[in-house]
Design an enzyme around this catalytic site. Sequence first.
Site, PDB file in Angstrom:
ATOM      1  N   SER A 125      54.048   6.360   5.111  1.00  0.00           N
ATOM      2  CA  SER A 125      53.428   5.087   4.453  1.00  0.00           C
ATOM      3  C   SER A 125      53.773   5.405   2.908  1.00  0.00           C
ATOM      4  CB  SER A 125      51.912   5.262   4.533  1.00  0.00           C
ATOM      5  OG  SER A 125      51.312   4.396   3.614  1.00  0.00           O
ATOM      6  N   GLU A 127      51.780   4.619   0.736  1.00  0.00           N
ATOM      7  CA  GLU A 127      50.672   5.233   0.113  1.00  0.00           C
ATOM      8  C   GLU A 127      51.076   6.685  -0.333  1.00  0.00           C
ATOM      9  OE1 GLU A 127      47.610   3.930  -0.834  1.00  0.00           O
ATOM     10  OE2 GLU A 127      48.284   1.886  -0.257  1.00  0.00           O
ATOM     11  N   TYR A 149      44.109   9.789   2.916  1.00  0.00           N
ATOM     12  CA  TYR A 149      44.964   9.105   3.980  1.00  0.00           C
ATOM     13  C   TYR A 149      46.330   9.375   3.355  1.00  0.00           C
ATOM     14  CZ  TYR A 149      48.144   5.378   5.932  1.00  0.00           C
ATOM     15  OH  TYR A 149      48.902   4.898   6.438  1.00  0.00           O
TER      16      TYR A 149
HETATM   17  P1  NDP Z   1      46.273   0.395  13.226  1.00  0.00           P
HETATM   18  O1  NDP Z   1      44.901   1.110  12.530  1.00  0.00           O
HETATM   19  O2  NDP Z   1      46.264  -0.898  13.634  1.00  0.00           O
HETATM   20  O3  NDP Z   1      46.383   0.978  14.659  1.00  0.00           O
HETATM   21  C1  NDP Z   1      46.284   2.715  14.587  1.00  0.00           C
HETATM   22  C2  NDP Z   1      46.322   3.178  16.035  1.00  0.00           C
HETATM   23  O4  NDP Z   1      45.866   4.564  15.907  1.00  0.00           O
HETATM   24  C3  NDP Z   1      45.250   2.656  16.936  1.00  0.00           C
HETATM   25  O5  NDP Z   1      45.884   2.652  18.160  1.00  0.00           O
HETATM   26  C4  NDP Z   1      44.197   3.481  17.121  1.00  0.00           C
HETATM   27  O6  NDP Z   1      43.605   3.730  18.481  1.00  0.00           O
HETATM   28  C5  NDP Z   1      44.977   4.769  16.950  1.00  0.00           C
HETATM   29  N1  NDP Z   1      44.068   5.914  16.453  1.00  0.00           N
HETATM   30  C6  NDP Z   1      43.441   5.993  15.224  1.00  0.00           C
HETATM   31  N2  NDP Z   1      42.742   7.166  15.118  1.00  0.00           N
HETATM   32  C7  NDP Z   1      43.023   7.801  16.227  1.00  0.00           C
HETATM   33  C8  NDP Z   1      42.489   9.036  17.027  1.00  0.00           C
HETATM   34  N3  NDP Z   1      41.589   9.885  16.298  1.00  0.00           N
HETATM   35  N4  NDP Z   1      42.757   9.345  18.129  1.00  0.00           N
HETATM   36  C9  NDP Z   1      43.684   8.636  18.793  1.00  0.00           C
HETATM   37  N5  NDP Z   1      44.334   7.439  18.448  1.00  0.00           N
HETATM   38  C10 NDP Z   1      44.017   7.019  17.121  1.00  0.00           C
HETATM   39  O7  NDP Z   1      47.420   0.776  12.601  1.00  0.00           O
HETATM   40  P2  NDP Z   1      48.941   0.031  12.431  1.00  0.00           P
HETATM   41  O8  NDP Z   1      49.255  -0.545  13.663  1.00  0.00           O
HETATM   42  O9  NDP Z   1      48.670  -1.036  11.092  1.00  0.00           O
HETATM   43  O10 NDP Z   1      49.991   1.115  11.716  1.00  0.00           O
HETATM   44  C11 NDP Z   1      50.735   2.016  12.516  1.00  0.00           C
HETATM   45  C12 NDP Z   1      50.856   3.308  11.793  1.00  0.00           C
HETATM   46  O11 NDP Z   1      51.813   2.921  10.845  1.00  0.00           O
HETATM   47  C13 NDP Z   1      49.750   4.042  11.356  1.00  0.00           C
HETATM   48  O12 NDP Z   1      49.866   5.355  11.421  1.00  0.00           O
HETATM   49  C14 NDP Z   1      49.553   3.724   9.949  1.00  0.00           C
HETATM   50  O13 NDP Z   1      49.137   4.639   9.034  1.00  0.00           O
HETATM   51  C15 NDP Z   1      50.816   3.349   9.515  1.00  0.00           C
HETATM   52  N6  NDP Z   1      51.261   2.471   8.495  1.00  0.00           N
HETATM   53  C16 NDP Z   1      50.718   1.205   8.513  1.00  0.00           C
HETATM   54  C17 NDP Z   1      50.794   0.115   7.432  1.00  0.00           C
HETATM   55  C18 NDP Z   1      50.491  -0.983   7.771  1.00  0.00           C
HETATM   56  O14 NDP Z   1      50.446  -1.807   6.686  1.00  0.00           O
HETATM   57  N7  NDP Z   1      50.220  -1.378   8.963  1.00  0.00           N
HETATM   58  C19 NDP Z   1      51.639   0.757   6.214  1.00  0.00           C
HETATM   59  C20 NDP Z   1      52.270   1.954   6.299  1.00  0.00           C
HETATM   60  C21 NDP Z   1      51.990   2.880   7.424  1.00  0.00           C
HETATM   61  P3  NDP Z   1      42.336   2.909  18.694  1.00  0.00           P
HETATM   62  O15 NDP Z   1      42.840   1.410  18.941  1.00  0.00           O
HETATM   63  O16 NDP Z   1      41.681   3.566  20.066  1.00  0.00           O
HETATM   64  O17 NDP Z   1      41.357   2.743  17.546  1.00  0.00           O
END
Ligand code: NDP
Length: 323
Positions: A125, A127, A149
């Site tokens: 990220s 961030e 984060y």
């Molecule tokens: P989302 O928050 O929409 O999705 C996160 C996913 O991770 C969900 O499927 C969630 O499952 C799963 N998850 C979260 N916590 C856990 C846990 N404790 N155990 C198992 N699964 C977990 O994120 P995005 O799709 O937007 O982003 C995808 C990735 O990219 C992430 O790693 C994010 O940090 C990174 N990112 C995103 C950016 C953005 O602007 N979108 C920018 C930079 C990086 P559940 O549905 O069950 O909660």
Amino acid sequence: MKTALITGITGQDGKYLAKFLIEKGYRIIGMVRSTGEINYTGFDYLDITNQVIFENCDLHDLTQIISLFKKYQPDEVYNLAAQSSVGQSFSQPIGTIQFNIISVLNLLEAIKIIGYPTRFYQASSSEMYGKVSSLPINENTPMHPLSPYAVSKASAHWITTNYREAYRLYNCCGVLFNHESFLRKPSFFVKKVILGAIDIKYRNNEKLFVGNINLKRDFGFAPKYVEAMWLMMQQDKPADYLICSGESVSLKFIIEYIFDRLGLSMQCVEVLPSLLRPTEIEDIYGDNTKAKSELGWDYHYRFSDVLDILLQEELKFQKLIDK
Ligand code: NDP
């Protein structure tokens, strides 16, 4: 047929990436938490629900990961699962750090132990860069994370890099800047503004509550950003890439733009001190030259164009317009 395994498939990027890979002919294994029901709404929206093999897996449990990797022998693993909210990481620092780092380490250990030539993508990220002395950010900018984060993502980024260098694994980190879509969670800023503005316009809500709206971020369009993830995994050699639009806009601009489109007054916007964060990045934007030149990634959207797309999609979904 290639097999791709996606962690975090129930999130925004997981669904768009799954759709993109299905259209490329991949078999998709979607890893989901071992507790709780799956919400299929977003999969139904993209019309891919029946084309994903869902598997429960606790990413804290190495033995579960190893048995799934042995079962499916994935060619590519896209690790998108994370506690992804900066704000939430201040209220849940331990859970954020524990999950966002150990899950990555377990996945890398599983790949190392099994020895199958699986390629690995880590969702890094922007961030991680945090407090920077010059903009735009590029792949060589030093990191100074400003939230739990960001610390967790920086650590996961370096573990991924270390396993690439130490064990010659095909690991790449996509350093993505903020990217938005119709499937964004409602708690994230752009989706929150669009939903809040629609509720003021059509449902007699009175206010949109926000934090510091003078912050500037480099925003992009999620369905185009997932294409870059795949491109990174098709190269001769693994490397890290910044995926961004190359320009930042203020949160205030986003509110003004959406409110203007719906004919609303900025007097409906109220800053709540409880929504301010202990530390914040003031302005951030990146340089996407490496991704465009080495990967051939094509990106040409202005963020106002993306806002128009998202507003229309939301109004259509809520049946407030016909097309
Ligand atoms: P989302 O928050 O929409 O999705 C996160 C996913 O991770 C969900 O499927 C969630 O499952 C799963 N998850 C979260 N916590 C856990 C846990 N404790 N155990 C198992 N699964 C977990 O994120 P995005 O799709 O937007 O982003 C995808 C990735 O990219 C992430 O790693 C994010 O940090 C990174 N990112 C995103 C950016 C953005 O602007 N979108 C920018 C930079 C990086 P559940 O549905 O069950 O909660």
